[in-house]
Design an enzyme around this catalytic site. Structure first.
Site, PDB file in Angstrom:
ATOM      1  N   GLN A 192       0.234  27.989 -29.216  1.00 32.78           N
ATOM      2  CA  GLN A 192      -1.104  28.292 -29.719  1.00 32.78           C
ATOM      3  C   GLN A 192      -1.114  28.491 -31.233  1.00 32.78           C
ATOM      4  O   GLN A 192      -2.167  28.412 -31.864  1.00 32.78           O
ATOM      5  CB  GLN A 192      -1.646  29.573 -29.061  1.00 32.78           C
ATOM      6  CG  GLN A 192      -1.868  29.456 -27.576  1.00 32.78           C
ATOM      7  CD  GLN A 192      -2.999  28.492 -27.235  1.00 32.78           C
ATOM      8  OE1 GLN A 192      -3.925  28.295 -28.000  1.00 32.78           O
ATOM      9  NE2 GLN A 192      -2.909  27.870 -26.069  1.00 32.78           N
ATOM     10  N   LYS A 241      -2.313  20.774 -28.928  1.00 30.41           N
ATOM     11  CA  LYS A 241      -3.115  21.966 -29.234  1.00 30.41           C
ATOM     12  C   LYS A 241      -3.393  22.073 -30.726  1.00 30.41           C
ATOM     13  O   LYS A 241      -3.945  23.068 -31.197  1.00 30.41           O
ATOM     14  CB  LYS A 241      -2.391  23.216 -28.738  1.00 30.41           C
ATOM     15  CG  LYS A 241      -2.296  23.245 -27.209  1.00 30.41           C
ATOM     16  CD  LYS A 241      -1.674  24.525 -26.734  1.00 30.41           C
ATOM     17  CE  LYS A 241      -1.182  24.417 -25.311  1.00 30.41           C
ATOM     18  NZ  LYS A 241      -2.234  24.636 -24.315  1.00 30.41           N
ATOM     19  N   ASP A 281       7.463  30.934 -28.909  1.00 29.02           N
ATOM     20  CA  ASP A 281       6.565  29.992 -28.255  1.00 29.02           C
ATOM     21  C   ASP A 281       5.357  29.816 -29.182  1.00 29.02           C
ATOM     22  O   ASP A 281       4.486  30.680 -29.251  1.00 29.02           O
ATOM     23  CB  ASP A 281       6.143  30.541 -26.886  1.00 29.02           C
ATOM     24  CG  ASP A 281       5.024  29.720 -26.238  1.00 29.02           C
ATOM     25  OD1 ASP A 281       4.454  28.829 -26.906  1.00 29.02           O
ATOM     26  OD2 ASP A 281       4.704  29.985 -25.068  1.00 29.02           O
ATOM     27  N   CYS A 311      -2.378  30.200 -16.684  1.00 28.56           N
ATOM     28  CA  CYS A 311      -0.910  30.106 -16.600  1.00 28.56           C
ATOM     29  C   CYS A 311      -0.224  31.383 -17.066  1.00 28.56           C
ATOM     30  O   CYS A 311       0.880  31.351 -17.617  1.00 28.56           O
ATOM     31  CB  CYS A 311      -0.354  28.916 -17.389  1.00 28.56           C
ATOM     32  SG  CYS A 311      -0.875  27.326 -16.759  1.00 28.56           S
ATOM     33  N   HIS A 361       3.203  32.798 -21.227  1.00 30.75           N
ATOM     34  CA  HIS A 361       2.752  31.646 -20.439  1.00 30.75           C
ATOM     35  C   HIS A 361       3.860  31.320 -19.430  1.00 30.75           C
ATOM     36  O   HIS A 361       5.038  31.559 -19.698  1.00 30.75           O
ATOM     37  CB  HIS A 361       2.551  30.478 -21.413  1.00 30.75           C
ATOM     38  CG  HIS A 361       1.925  29.260 -20.834  1.00 30.75           C
ATOM     39  ND1 HIS A 361       2.643  28.315 -20.132  1.00 30.75           N
ATOM     40  CD2 HIS A 361       0.655  28.812 -20.877  1.00 30.75           C
ATOM     41  CE1 HIS A 361       1.821  27.335 -19.778  1.00 30.75           C
ATOM     42  NE2 HIS A 361       0.612  27.607 -20.209  1.00 30.75           N
TER      43      HIS A 361
HETATM   44  N1  PMP Z   1       2.798  28.511 -24.225  1.00 29.23           N
HETATM   45  C1  PMP Z   1       1.518  28.787 -24.483  1.00 29.23           C
HETATM   46  C2  PMP Z   1       1.179  30.077 -25.141  1.00 29.23           C
HETATM   47  C3  PMP Z   1       0.532  27.874 -24.137  1.00 29.23           C
HETATM   48  O1  PMP Z   1      -0.750  28.154 -24.407  1.00 29.23           O
HETATM   49  C4  PMP Z   1       0.890  26.656 -23.518  1.00 29.23           C
HETATM   50  C5  PMP Z   1      -0.158  25.647 -23.097  1.00 29.23           C
HETATM   51  N2  PMP Z   1      -1.240  26.202 -22.394  1.00 29.23           N
HETATM   52  C6  PMP Z   1       2.232  26.403 -23.291  1.00 29.23           C
HETATM   53  C7  PMP Z   1       3.153  27.346 -23.654  1.00 29.23           C
HETATM   54  C8  PMP Z   1       2.695  25.136 -22.662  1.00 29.23           C
HETATM   55  O2  PMP Z   1       2.411  24.050 -23.483  1.00 29.23           O
HETATM   56  P1  PMP Z   1       2.472  22.571 -22.905  1.00 29.23           P
HETATM   57  O3  PMP Z   1       1.721  22.576 -21.616  1.00 29.23           O
HETATM   58  O4  PMP Z   1       1.804  21.766 -23.967  1.00 29.23           O
HETATM   59  O5  PMP Z   1       3.899  22.225 -22.737  1.00 29.23           O
END
Ligand code: PMP
Length: 407
Positions: free
Chosen positions: A204, A227, A201, A365, A124
């Protein structure tokens, strides 16, 4: 696993009762954010109606009650991820905030010119850009483990790319675009063999995977509350005590200090030295209820239900003419990512919305990953505990209708 009473679970989520564009809402955008059960929503109003006060500093009863609730949440999260010590749990705004904290409080201190940071091609943006920024500042090099056609990384590639100069390895546990679950435990071993720290990370993973930071032996684990049925704007960062203690905080202010004078300021102990300023008390308190909600249903039961949904989605969506799936079909969380020949993801998304179905379309993203597949984006359906087989059937039938309109 016992069969879950999904209709009963759905009653915990008031938002699901509504109609969208005249059709019952089918919420398949759970990888972006999950819906929240009443238990979480109520906890927020209970805090503001009953004991809103600033934490840690106040002596009065409300402050004490708020502090206890806030610190209780930390204990619940220590158990939720099986951290060895409660002080290893830092409250953040979310995964992005957590990774930026590592890059700034660990990377700035320990990276030197020519050092390497290793990530993968399925990260991401929030697990790419903070590393690019600190790499640029420190003259470090960002290296990327490729993904194969199935959207997986190989341990051999990790082993080939990691070097004695690698100081940080940061990998997504479960991909938000493809659902792929990565072998983070094995990657942590490879990182540690080179004396690098392992960052996971977990954005998810927290609601879809068993998370045991000691078993994974990761040095950091960042995740987001929103999430995993919790509120937006709060999350946790786990770090091993010895490493956190060596890091220098990058945000200064109240709470993170021990003693302040104009000549010299000393910092508070962990975790507080990384929690400058008044935190998001209400949401952190409510986040505890999200973890408890997951535990009350049982993560294994949730995972079994989500796997059944994902399998059914694969089977039914395979009937859609011109569909192309991205990502592995097994060993993945409840994400189905695909394109349809001659149908732009954006058009599909709009037409699904007209039928009350919420999916995500675009690059999610993860632009470098989309570049790897040579596409601009996908249609992504991601499932949660409250989704049903019937919803997936309606989704598949709707897609068939859409394709028919285009041909
Ligand atoms: N890493 C992953 C794999 C994600 O899916 C997301 C959120 N889409 C993030 C990081 C970022 O999380 P946040 O926007 O809640 O900070």
């Amino acid at each position: 696993a016992p069969k879950l009473d999904i209709q009963k679970i759905r009653k915990d989520f008031p938002i699901l009762e509504q109609k969208v564009n005249g059709k019952p809402l089918i919420y398949f955008d759970n990888a972006a954010t999950t819906q929240k059960p009443k238990q979480v929503i109520d906890a927020i109003s209970e805090y503001y109606e009953g004991y809103n006060a600033n934490i840690h500093r106040g002596l009065h009863s409300l402050a004490e009650k708020a502090t206890t609730a806030f610190e209780d949440s930390r204990k619940v999260f220590q158990n939720f991820i099986n951290a060895a010590e409660v002080e290893e749990v830092i409250f953040t705004k979310g995964t992005t905030d957590g990774i930026n904290l590592i890059a700034n409080a660990y990377g700035r201190k320990f990276l030197q010119e020519g050092d390497e940071i290793l990530i993968t091609a399925m990260e991401h943006h929030s697990n790419i850009v903070p590393w690019q920024m600190i790499a640029e500042e420190k003259g470090a090099v960002l290296k990327v483990v490729p993904v194969n056609a199935k959207g997986e990384i190989s341990l051999d590639d990790v082993e080939n790319i990691i070097t004695d100069k690698t100081k940080i390895v940061s990998v997504v546990y479960a991909s938000n675009s493809l659902g792929t679950v990565n072998p983070v435990k094995e990657i942590a071993k490879l990182a540690h063999a080179k004396n690098a720290v392992m960052v996971v990370d977990g954005a998810q993973a927290s609601s879809h995977c068993v998370v045991d930071v000691q078993e994974l032996d990761c040095d950091f684990y960042a995740t987001s509350g929103h999430k995993m049925y919790g509120p937006t704007g709060c999350g946790i960062l786990y770090g091993k005590r010895a490493i956190l203690e060596e890091m220098t905080p990058y945000q200064g202010g109240g709470e993170m200090i021990n003693n302040v004078s104009f000549e010299k300021t000393t910092y508070n102990d962990i975790p507080y030295k990384f929690e400058a300023g008044t935190p998001n008390i209400a949401d952190v308190v409510a986040l505890k209820h999200a973890a408890e909600y997951i535990d009350s249903i049982g993560k294994a039961n949730i995972m079994a239900h989500e796997q059944a949904l994902t399998q059914h989605a694969h089977d039914r969506l395979s009937e859609v003419p011109g569909i192309n799936f991205y990502g592995t079909a097994d060993n993945k969380v409840s994400v189905v990512s695909f394109t349809i020949d001659n149908v732009h993801p954006y058009d599909a998304g709009m037409m699904l919305d007209a039928k009350g179905i919420a999916v995500r379309t675009g690059h999610h993203c993860t632009q470098p990953l989309m570049d790897h597949f040579g596409i601009e984006g996908t249609i992504r359906a991601s499932f949660s505990v409250y989704n049903t087989i019937e919803e997936i059937d309606f989704f598949a039938d709707s897609l068939k209708d859409i394709v028919a309109k285009f041909s």
